[in-house]
Design a protein around this motif. Structure first.
Motif: not given
Length: 423
Positions: A232, A235, A239, A245, A248, A252
């Motif tokens: 997180e 991410v 962001r 995306k 992201e 991940t």
């Protein structure tokens, strides 16, 4: 979690010199106004002597050595807006106790007077290695009419043992601290429980399953594993950089790969790590991604990770895949959880969803969110490069903690948003 102390030191670096009277007259202590407002003054390694760190109930913080400090120190009192605030005469009792064969040190702080219904709270530390004894937060809680037990985590301050981030062992220590505090304050307290900040959000709820607790309060903690925290954080970084995306998804996959190394004690998982590296190789932003640990792991060669990876990243017995939700499911104890809306160190998306789901399922959980705050409930300013500088603790946070622990939380608390229905 990374130490909050680092941000405090950065904030302190800008403090300017003060008039001579402010540097020589201020005395450590907690000072109260007739209406219940207060200011805590303590010695701090982040503030050069003879200056002291101050913290007001509304979250204003700084050093008495700051030329703009909103207080003046006199002989035995503090003046705020020209009005004297008197010192609070706390009763402070040192303590030692044994936990899992280790001698621990602490202190019980009790407000003046006798009150058999006064709440008692044990302060559960975060990941920092510094001692909470003598710090601002214990006194800020006691100034609100709460008895407070603070203790040095194992391997720090006056406590024996080795520093660790093993939640099970830390929860055993916290449970023993509550048992000790109850015994010390016998006949002088009512409901008793825990407050945990940051990493204490993992430890305090677990401790409440190890001993009887009447409440648990958490500030800026996580209902997610350390592995999920790392993901997180990355991410959140992409962001913030507006990368979309695809980025992201890449970070991940990187987090999944580094998790494989950590869970295998760096014995396996290198193929997945190499695959993630290849995917990110042509991305200029990849070199700036950190997370909690994945960025650093990705930038180390495999042969070095095989030799020293465990010693570098996995030497504190952290439970990487810790199931925080499972611990909360065991709790029927009233729980307060306060979220920092823009928390970069402990991003709140997974945590908020888990808490609201548990509350909807009938758990006696109160969830509040303070918008535009970072880890520690700090308000901040943002520079052109995206970096943040701490300004203050957000107004209402300290009062919310105090009122809720006393069972009197109602009305508004600064800009706080209550995310669960009133009970």
């Amino acid at each position: 979690m990374k130490q909050l102390a680092a941000s405090l030191l950065l904030a302190s670096a800008t403090l300017s010199a003060a008039p001579a009277f402010a540097q020589t007259a201020c005395q450590p202590g907690t000072y109260a106004a007739p209406d219940g407002d207060f200011v805590v003054l303590v010695k701090s390694p982040a503030v050069p002597a003879p200056g002291l760190r101050y913290l007001f109930r509304d979250g204003q913080r700084g050093a008495t050595s700051d030329s703009g400090a909103p207080l003046a120190c006199g002989a035995g009192d503090v003046s705020v807006n020209g009005k004297p605030w008197a010192p609070i005469a706390f009763r402070e009792t040192p303590a030692t106790f044994d936990s899992v064969g280790t001698k621990m040190t602490g202190v019980l702080i009790e407000p003046p007077g006798a009150d058999a219904k006064r709440p008692l709270v044990v302060m559960v530390h975060g990941s920092e290695r510094s001692s909470p004894i003598g710090g601002v937060y214990g006194y800020a809680m006691a100034a609100q009419g709460i008895s407070v037990f603070v203790y040095d985590k194992r391997g720090t301050g006056g406590s024996d043992g080795e520093y660790t981030q093993n939640f099970e062992l830390l929860a055993a220590d916290a449970a023993k601290a509550l048992d000790t505090a109850r015994s010390m304050a016998a006949g002088r307290h009512g409901r008793a429980g825990f407050f945990g900040g940051s990493q204490g959000g993992w430890v305090a709820p677990l401790a409440a399953t190890r001993t009887k607790a009447d409440f648990v309060a958490i500030g800026f903690g996580l209902v997610a594993s350390p592995i999920e925290e790392d993901r997180e954080q990355m991410v959140s970084e992409v962001r913030a950089a507006g990368l979309g995306k695809d980025a992201e998804a890449l970070v991940t996959r990187l987090s999944q790969a580094t998790a494989g190394l950590l869970l295998s004690d760096f014995r396996s998982g290198y193929d997945a790590l190499d695959a993630a590296r290849r995917e990110m190789a042509d991305k200029p932003w990849a070199a700036k991604i950190d997370g909690e640990y994945s960025g650093a792991i990705a930038r180390m060669p495999n042969d070095e990770l095989k030799r020293v990876g465990a010693a570098r990243f996995d030497n504190l017995e952290l439970i990487w895949d810790y199931d925080a939700v499972a611990a909360l499911k065991k709790l029927d104890t009233p729980l307060l959880w306060v979220l920092a809306g823009e928390d970069r160190e402990a991003p709140i998306e997974t945590t908020r969803g888990a808490l609201l789901g548990l509350a909807k399922g009938g758990k006696p959980f109160d969830v509040y969110l303070f918008p535009d705050t970072d880890h520690g409930m700090f308000e901040y300013t943002t520079a052109a490069d995206g970096s943040r500088s701490v300004t203050r603790i957000t107004d209402g946070y300290l009062k919310l903690l105090g009122d809720w622990i006393k069972g009197k939380a109602r009305g508004s608390y600064g800009r706080a948003e209550r995310l669960t229905a009133a009970r």
